[in-house]
Structure formats: structure tokens, C-alpha cells
Design a protein around this motif. Structure first.
Motif, PDB file in Angstrom:
ATOM      1  N   ASP A  98       0.838  -1.193   0.000  1.00 50.18           N
ATOM      2  CA  ASP A  98       0.000   0.000   0.000  1.00 50.18           C
ATOM      3  C   ASP A  98       0.879   1.252   0.000  1.00 50.18           C
ATOM      4  OD1 ASP A  98      -1.725   2.103   0.617  1.00 50.18           O
ATOM      5  OD2 ASP A  98      -2.712   1.059   2.269  1.00 50.18           O
TER       6      ASP A  98
ATOM      7  N   THR B 117       0.158   4.255   0.452  1.00 40.49           N
ATOM      8  CA  THR B 117      -0.182   5.255   1.475  1.00 40.49           C
ATOM      9  C   THR B 117       0.525   4.996   2.802  1.00 40.49           C
ATOM     10  OG1 THR B 117      -2.155   4.121   2.321  1.00 40.49           O
ATOM     11  CG2 THR B 117      -2.462   5.610   0.433  1.00 40.49           C
ATOM     12  N   LYS B 118       1.176   3.848   2.943  1.00 35.35           N
ATOM     13  CA  LYS B 118       1.861   3.499   4.196  1.00 35.35           C
ATOM     14  C   LYS B 118       3.366   3.775   4.143  1.00 35.35           C
ATOM     15  CE  LYS B 118      -1.742   1.120   6.058  1.00 35.35           C
ATOM     16  NZ  LYS B 118      -2.880   1.961   5.747  1.00 35.35           N
TER      17      LYS B 118
ATOM     18  N   GLN C 274       6.981   5.429   4.178  1.00 35.64           N
ATOM     19  CA  GLN C 274       7.672   6.570   4.771  1.00 35.64           C
ATOM     20  C   GLN C 274       8.779   6.996   3.817  1.00 35.64           C
ATOM     21  OE1 GLN C 274       8.666   5.380   8.887  1.00 35.64           O
ATOM     22  NE2 GLN C 274       6.957   6.683   9.444  1.00 35.64           N
TER      23      GLN C 274
ATOM     24  N   ALA D 209      -6.591   8.523   2.698  1.00 40.05           N
ATOM     25  CA  ALA D 209      -5.575   8.389   3.750  1.00 40.05           C
ATOM     26  C   ALA D 209      -4.924   9.722   4.101  1.00 40.05           C
ATOM     27  CB  ALA D 209      -4.511   7.377   3.328  1.00 40.05           C
TER      28      ALA D 209
END
Length: 173
Positions: free
Chosen positions: A11, A13-14, A16, A41
């Protein structure tokens, strides 16, 4: 192959990273697939900045890219790029897709983003053949990195097995 290019499945959106790339539509107002997931998100802050961009320049053209905050995402920025809708390959779709990667990388460099993650642009509802899209993505990113030391990592993040396996083969992993 450039060691700065990595592959992940999961995903976007997770992640970093300094910047994630959104496979946006020209309205920049969110949509389905990865675009909808990023807007959900990231929260209202991303949409608010997209509205300002639309008011200033009237959206985003195919192959172009714009940047907003990452909002609630772990990424600092979201680079929104509009991939081409596949129409059989006779409407410069391949060059337009390459431009998505080039313009996203240029914006990343201009905003001091050293780590960037790309989804599989145009391979969902825009129906770009996944094998062609993956080959264009890998080739374009490698060519860009040959002349740019600012970017320390490019992640290709694939949501589905088919794209993941295509990139894995192209990257020799």
C-alpha cells in the motif's frame, strides 16, 4: 540496474518516503484506485491544495505533474501525475506515460525530495497494458537517474501480483 531502484508490494499510502506519486485524474479531485486511496488516507489538506492548483491553472494535463502536502500520510509530499488513457498506442500514450515519470522526478528534485515511490500509473481504469507500462517506467526512471544524483531511492510499489512480477523480471530481482 541502478541500486537506488527498489521494488515492493503493498500500500503506497503506508510508505515513509519524501514523496509518493499519485496516479491522478486531470481534475485532481480524487477518484478510484490509488488516487482515491491517497486522498482518503491523506485527508482534506491534500484536496484543499489540489483545489488551489485547479483554481490557479485549471487542473493537470496528461503527462504533467503537480505537488501537494502529504497531509496525514507518512510521506511529506504527494506528486500528482495524470497518466494517459490507453487508446491502442496511436495517441502518444507511451511518451505521455514516460513524461509522468520524468516530470514527477523533476518535481521531487526541485522540492528536495530524495526518496520517491511510484504506483503503477495508467494500468488500472486507464487500461494501459501492464507489461508496456512497467517497461516504460523502469527504462524512464533508470535514464533519469543516470544524470541525477539527488534522488537516493526510487520505489516501485505494486498493489497486485501481476504488476509486481512484471517489475521483478524487468529489474532482475
Amino acid at each position: 540496474m541502478d541500486k537506488r531502484v527498489t521494488l515492493q508490494q503493498g500500500d503506497i499510502t503506508k510508505l515513509q518516503v519524501d514523496a509518493i506519486v499519485n496516479a491522478a485524474n486531470s481534475s485532481l479531485m480524487g477518484g478510484g484506485g490509488v488516487d482515491g486511496a491517497i486522498h482518503r488516507a491523506g485527508g482534506k489538506e491534500i484536496l484543499n491544495e489540489c483545489i488551489k492548483i485547479v483554481n490557479r491553472q485549471g487542473g493537470c494535463k496528461t503527462g504533467e505533474a503537480v505537488i501537494t502536502t502529504g497531509g496525514n500520510l507518512p510521506a511529506k509530499y504527494v506528486i500528482h501525475t495524470v497518466g494517459p488513457v490507453w487508446g491502442g498506442g496511436n495517441r502518444k500514450e507511451e511518451q505521455l506515460l514516460a513524461n509522468c515519470y520524468i516530470n514527477s522526478l523533476k518535481i521531487a528534485v526541485n522540492n528536495n525530495a530524495q526518496t520517491i515511490a511510484f504506483p503503477n500509473i495508467s494500468t488500472g481504469v486507464y487500461r494501459f497494458p501492464k507489461d508496456k507500462a512497467a517497461a516504460i517506467a523502469v527504462k524512464t526512471v533508470h535514464e533519469y537517474l543516470q544524470n541525477n544524483a539527488t534522488i537516493s531511492e526510487v520505489i516501485f510499489i505494486c498493489f497486485d501480483d501481476e504488476n509486481y512480477n512484471l517489475y521483478k523480471a524487468l529489474l532482475g530481482l
